[in-house]
Design a protein around this motif. Structure first.
Motif, PDB file in Angstrom:
ATOM      1  N   ASN A 188       0.859  -1.192   0.000  1.00  0.00           N
ATOM      2  CA  ASN A 188       0.000   0.000   0.000  1.00  0.00           C
ATOM      3  C   ASN A 188       0.894   1.241   0.000  1.00  0.00           C
ATOM      4  O   ASN A 188       0.965   1.987   0.969  1.00  0.00           O
ATOM      5  N   THR A 189       1.598   1.406  -1.113  1.00  0.00           N
ATOM      6  CA  THR A 189       2.499   2.554  -1.254  1.00  0.00           C
ATOM      7  C   THR A 189       2.255   3.214  -2.608  1.00  0.00           C
ATOM      8  O   THR A 189       1.782   2.576  -3.550  1.00  0.00           O
ATOM      9  N   GLU A 190       2.614   4.469  -2.671  1.00  0.00           N
ATOM     10  CA  GLU A 190       2.434   5.221  -3.917  1.00  0.00           C
ATOM     11  C   GLU A 190       3.287   4.623  -5.032  1.00  0.00           C
ATOM     12  O   GLU A 190       2.869   4.521  -6.183  1.00  0.00           O
ATOM     13  N   LEU A 195      -0.632   2.218  -5.066  1.00  0.00           N
ATOM     14  CA  LEU A 195      -1.677   2.492  -4.060  1.00  0.00           C
ATOM     15  C   LEU A 195      -1.175   3.638  -3.169  1.00  0.00           C
ATOM     16  O   LEU A 195      -0.597   4.579  -3.657  1.00  0.00           O
ATOM     17  N   GLY A 196      -1.352   3.518  -1.879  1.00  0.00           N
ATOM     18  CA  GLY A 196      -0.717   4.451  -0.951  1.00  0.00           C
ATOM     19  C   GLY A 196      -1.422   5.771  -0.755  1.00  0.00           C
ATOM     20  O   GLY A 196      -0.926   6.635  -0.041  1.00  0.00           O
ATOM     21  N   GLU A 197      -2.602   5.955  -1.374  1.00  0.00           N
ATOM     22  CA  GLU A 197      -3.313   7.217  -1.147  1.00  0.00           C
ATOM     23  C   GLU A 197      -3.963   7.227   0.230  1.00  0.00           C
ATOM     24  O   GLU A 197      -4.015   8.249   0.893  1.00  0.00           O
ATOM     25  N   ASN A 198      -4.462   6.062   0.604  1.00  0.00           N
ATOM     26  CA  ASN A 198      -5.169   5.965   1.880  1.00  0.00           C
ATOM     27  C   ASN A 198      -4.916   4.599   2.495  1.00  0.00           C
ATOM     28  O   ASN A 198      -4.488   3.682   1.805  1.00  0.00           O
ATOM     29  N   ALA A 199      -5.247   4.522   3.774  1.00  0.00           N
ATOM     30  CA  ALA A 199      -5.220   3.195   4.406  1.00  0.00           C
ATOM     31  C   ALA A 199      -6.304   2.335   3.762  1.00  0.00           C
ATOM     32  O   ALA A 199      -7.299   2.850   3.247  1.00  0.00           O
ATOM     33  N   VAL A 238      -1.050   3.129   5.204  1.00  0.00           N
ATOM     34  CA  VAL A 238      -0.177   3.465   4.075  1.00  0.00           C
ATOM     35  C   VAL A 238       1.256   3.069   4.443  1.00  0.00           C
ATOM     36  O   VAL A 238       1.718   3.302   5.560  1.00  0.00           O
ATOM     37  N   GLY A 239       1.928   2.457   3.498  1.00  0.00           N
ATOM     38  CA  GLY A 239       3.308   2.026   3.736  1.00  0.00           C
ATOM     39  C   GLY A 239       3.418   0.557   4.105  1.00  0.00           C
ATOM     40  O   GLY A 239       4.487  -0.015   4.041  1.00  0.00           O
TER      41      GLY A 239
END
Lengths: 447, 376
Positions: free
Chosen positions: B221-223, B227-231, B261-262
């Protein structure tokens, strides 16, 4: 009779207070249907394609599935040929109406649109089973593999492309439980799971479609051969063409052409697993050398026969479930207690020495115990056999074991288990002897 | 049918107990906002315009057939905020109702926001992943499922999550609605097999049933990975895989937790049976034994050799994470592969397997100072 094909189209602009007063348009039959059936769970992925006539603007599509076992949370709709022009806005499960969903679809086009509807259902299953016929000399067997598909879903499937999945999927919820929920996603507070609808338990007389389906199969010029391919951790078996599987009917299909597979007759003695009974096993490998090895063999039941005489009469040897066998791995068929081979371990002598005594109180603090064992092996059969004998050691403080006698192999499997392998000619007996020297007490430290 | 009503009671009058007079029904709420950012409770906010007179005004807020946490009810004056003051709140006996007493500097139309926690309405989040045939990438869709069993019908309510723009949604009492709210394509997949020495049998060849090894997909879940915009909220994930023939197969489902995120969204999809782990203890021996005056063993070390054979029967490479445990004090004499120490007793080996590969891991270690009895 269709149960969940109550797909209807309502004109744009309708509000659906309770679906009352809507001019429903019954749609044509599904154009095609595909079943992907799992055997590790009560789960079938159904994919059907239908031609819908949409109006430009908002369309409401109602989909009903009363008295079936479909999981409403799995329902999906997708425009196949015009995905950019036909958008699913949302799905509503109207209040106080069971087994119904309303799709709100925005269409930029008017006219016929091909849509794909997918969902999970329970009640359709498949299993693999095998028939093996050993040759008279038991050096090989004719192996036939089958799959059997059974439909208890409450729905007839005519002309369905039928696929089966070999493999174990992770499932959080049973599909049958989801299908029985009163509300598709349950309620915000704990719910009561409804009993299965009575309709699903009722048997149905074979109908015309069922008979037609059975006849379709009978009219095949030759048996279909299943196409197999690997996907991720799964194997996908596809039956060529389509199949008609009416509700409550099963269908059996060969999963591969009969092959003659070399086998090793093996007899095993392992008190930890089988007590004092010698077990009979058949071994073969799922590889090219054994005329197999193209795909894994799915787990299933194995029935083993033997050609008893020159007239090919059969003798039943036994039945056993087998595990899933990957390509290149050895398969083990356990046919139960052996009748023609006997293994008897006998402790022939005990001898102790190397005693140690405690310096302060004079008690015994250690010693060695030598045990002489004889393995008596008898092959009463008129064919050669291989025998494996596993022996468990009381503890790991032992000297190296050097067995005597004619052995095919000897191996210390782990700290407390040894394995002897003996090849026996027809109608012979043999003795294998070995000595185990156990170090007890302080002798464990002073070697 | 409205179960919630706001009634303007007009100028303050003495209200005999049990005889409250409800005077004028006010116009319907202008907008209703349903806030679904907290899975434990749903906040409903509605905005209305009250016609207030100069002086004291009473506004009655009542409900029937719904469950509202009385202590959660709040009134905020949006405009004119400086001219209207909330003086007190009273709860009439035996009713689902409260009465606000407002003081108004001059007659005005006041825009107010009423907010409260409403029971029986919540949301679920579900995900559908579709992996490429080669399992390199995955398309991820996330759906919001609004379950309204609150007793209240909501028509064109503004639904707000903890991110993104609010959207309009209607949901009658006992209605469930599902709507797509996240769609991402081409997210890279990291696939691993995970074998745990405390959970899995060591010698599968001695068992009559298959021993599968859990298979996981990890999506970052990363930009950088798309992804990574939100949890990502917790919810059921169903994963499908393209079959190369225009269709898909279902490969499994999982219920992963909240993914900030992350972090990785880790999905257990199923079990692999073409990677086989066989582990055996080849040496298990007490050494350096210490005894007490009764000649009982009180302290010893234990030397152990564990051999783990890993076979990949697949035509594709595989990554296997082996988790091993060595409790207590210990010293590794030799490990044939590098490992990461996860805690004092947990060792993680990452084994990269080629197609049809066979690797043997050896761990030669001594567990030290094993006491047979406690201090006396």
């Amino acid at each position: 009779m269709k149960k969940w094909t109550a797909l209807a189209l309502a004109a744009c602009g309708f509000v659906l207070p309770a679906l009352a007063g809507i001019d429903l348009v019954t749609l044509p039959e599904r154009d095609s249907v595909q079943l992907t059936i799992y055997n590790s769970a009560d789960l079938t992925l159904v994919r059907e394609v239908r031609k819908l006539t949409l109006r430009k603007g908002l369309n409401k599509l109602s989909f009903g599935w009363a008295n079936t076992l479909i999981d409403p949370t799995s329902l999906r709709l997708r425009a196949v040929d015009k995905p950019d022009a036909v958008k699913l806005l949302d799905v509503a499960y109207p209040p106080r109406i069971n087994s119904q969903a309303v799709w709100n679809v925005q269409s930029e086009v008017e006219g016929e649109v091909l849509v794909e509807i997918t969902f999970f259902t329970s009640g359709i299953s498949w299993r693999a089973f095998y028939m093996a016929t050993l040759s008279q000399d038991e050096k090989d067997m004719l192996l036939e593999g089958y799959v059997r598909v059974t439909n208890n879903s409450g729905e007839d499937y005519a002309n369905a492309q039928t696929r089966m999945i070999v493999g174990v999927v992770n499932l959080i919820d049973e599909i049958a439980d989801l299908a029985r929920r009163k509300e598709p996603y349950g309620r915000p507070y704990p719910e009561v799971v409804m009993a299965a609808p009575m309709a699903l338990r009722m048997s149905r007389a074979p109908n015309a479609m069922a008979l037609a389906g059975a006849m379709d199969y009978a009219e095949e010029a030759s048996p279909k051969e299943i196409v197999k391919e690997g996907l991720s951790e799964y194997f996908l078996y596809t039956i060529p063409g389509t199949e008609t599987i009416p509700n409550q009917w099963s269908k059996r299909l060969p999963s591969f052409k009969p092959v003659r597979v070399p086998v090793v007759n093996l007899f095993r003695y392992d008190e930890e697993r089988y007590g004092s009974t010698t077990m009979r096993l058949l071994f073969f490998k799922n590889d090219e050398k054994h005329h197999l090895g193209e795909t894994p063999l799915p787990d299933g039941f194995f029935k083993v026969y033997r050609t008893a005489d020159q007239q090919d009469h059969l003798s039943y040897e036994g039945a056993t479930p087998i595990k899933y066998i990957p390509v290149e791995q050895e398969a083990e068929l356990n046919l139960g207690a052996a009748r023609g081979v006997k293994v008897e371990p006998k402790l022939m002598k005990i001898q102790t020495d190397q005693y140690l005594f405690n310096g302060t109180n004079g008690n015994i603090s250690g010693y060695d115990q030598a045990e002489d064992w004889t393995l008596e092996l008898n092959n009463y059969r008129d064919i050669p056999v291989r025998v494996e004998v596993f022996r468990r050691l009381r503890h790991p403080y032992v000297d190296e074991i050097k067995p005597k006698g004619e052995l095919a192999s000897f191996e210390k499997q782990d700290a407390q288990r040894v394995k002897f392998v003996v090849e026996l000619s027809p109608n012979t007996e043999r003795e294998i002897t070995y000595r185990v020297v156990y170090h007890e007490g302080d002798r464990r430290e002073r070697r | 049918m409205k179960k919630l009503a706001v009634i303007f009671l007009g100028l303050l009058a003495a209200l005999p107990a049990g005889a409250r007079i409800k005077l004028v029904a006010l116009p319907d709420r202008d907008t209703t906002m349903i806030r679904l950012d907290n899975p434990a409770a749903t906040v409903v906010e509605e905005e209305r315009v009250l016609t207030l007179q100069k002086g004291l005004n009473q506004v009655d807020f009542s409900w029937k057939g719904v469950t509202i946490d009385q202590d959660s009810i709040r009134l905020a004056v949006l405009s004119p905020a400086d001219k209207v003051q909330l003086l007190n709140v009273s709860y009439p006996p035996g009713e689902g109702a409260l009465v606000w007493q407002l003081s108004c500097a001059e007659a005005c139309n006041a825009k107010v926001r009423i907010s409260y926690l409403l029971s029986g309405i919540d949301r679920l989040v579900t995900y559908t992943g579709t992996a490429e045939k080669d399992e390199s990438k995955l398309d991820l869709e996330s759906f919001l499922v609004l379950r309204n069993f609150s007793g209240e019908d909501f028509i064109d309510a503004q639904v707000r999550l903890d991110y993104g723009e609010p959207f309009s949604m209607s949901a009658k009492h006992e209605e469930t609605r599902q709507r797509l709210f996240l769609s991402k394509t081409g997210l890279p997949i990291v696939k691993t097999f995970k074998w745990d020495a405390r959970e899995k049998p060591w010698d599968p060849s001695r068992l009559d049933e298959n021993v599968g090894i859990p298979v996981y997909y990890a999506i970052a879940n990363t930009e950088a990975k798309g992804l990574g915009e939100n949890a990502l909220w917790d919810g059921k994930v169903r994963v499908f895989q393209k079959d190369g023939h225009g269709s898909t197969i279902f490969v499994g489902e999982d219920n992963p937790g909240f993914v900030p995120v992350g972090e990785d969204l880790e999905i257990r999809v199923g079990e692999g049976r073409d990677v086989v782990v066989t582990q055996r203890q080849k040496v298990n021996r007490q050494i350096n034994i210490k005894r007490n005056s009764s000649n009982d063993i009180i302290l010893y070390d234990n030397e152990e050799l564990i051999e783990t054979e890993v076979e990949n029967f697949k035509d594709q490479p595989a990554v296997l994470v082996l988790t091993q445990y060595i409790p207590g004090e210990w010293t590794m004499r030799e490990a044939s592969l590098d490992y990461e120490l996860k805690d004092h007793e947990t060792l993680e080996f990452r084994v990269e397997l080629k197609p049809k590969d066979k690797i043997t891991l050896k761990m030669d270690f001594v567990r030290s100072n094993i006491r047979t009895r406690d201090l006396r």
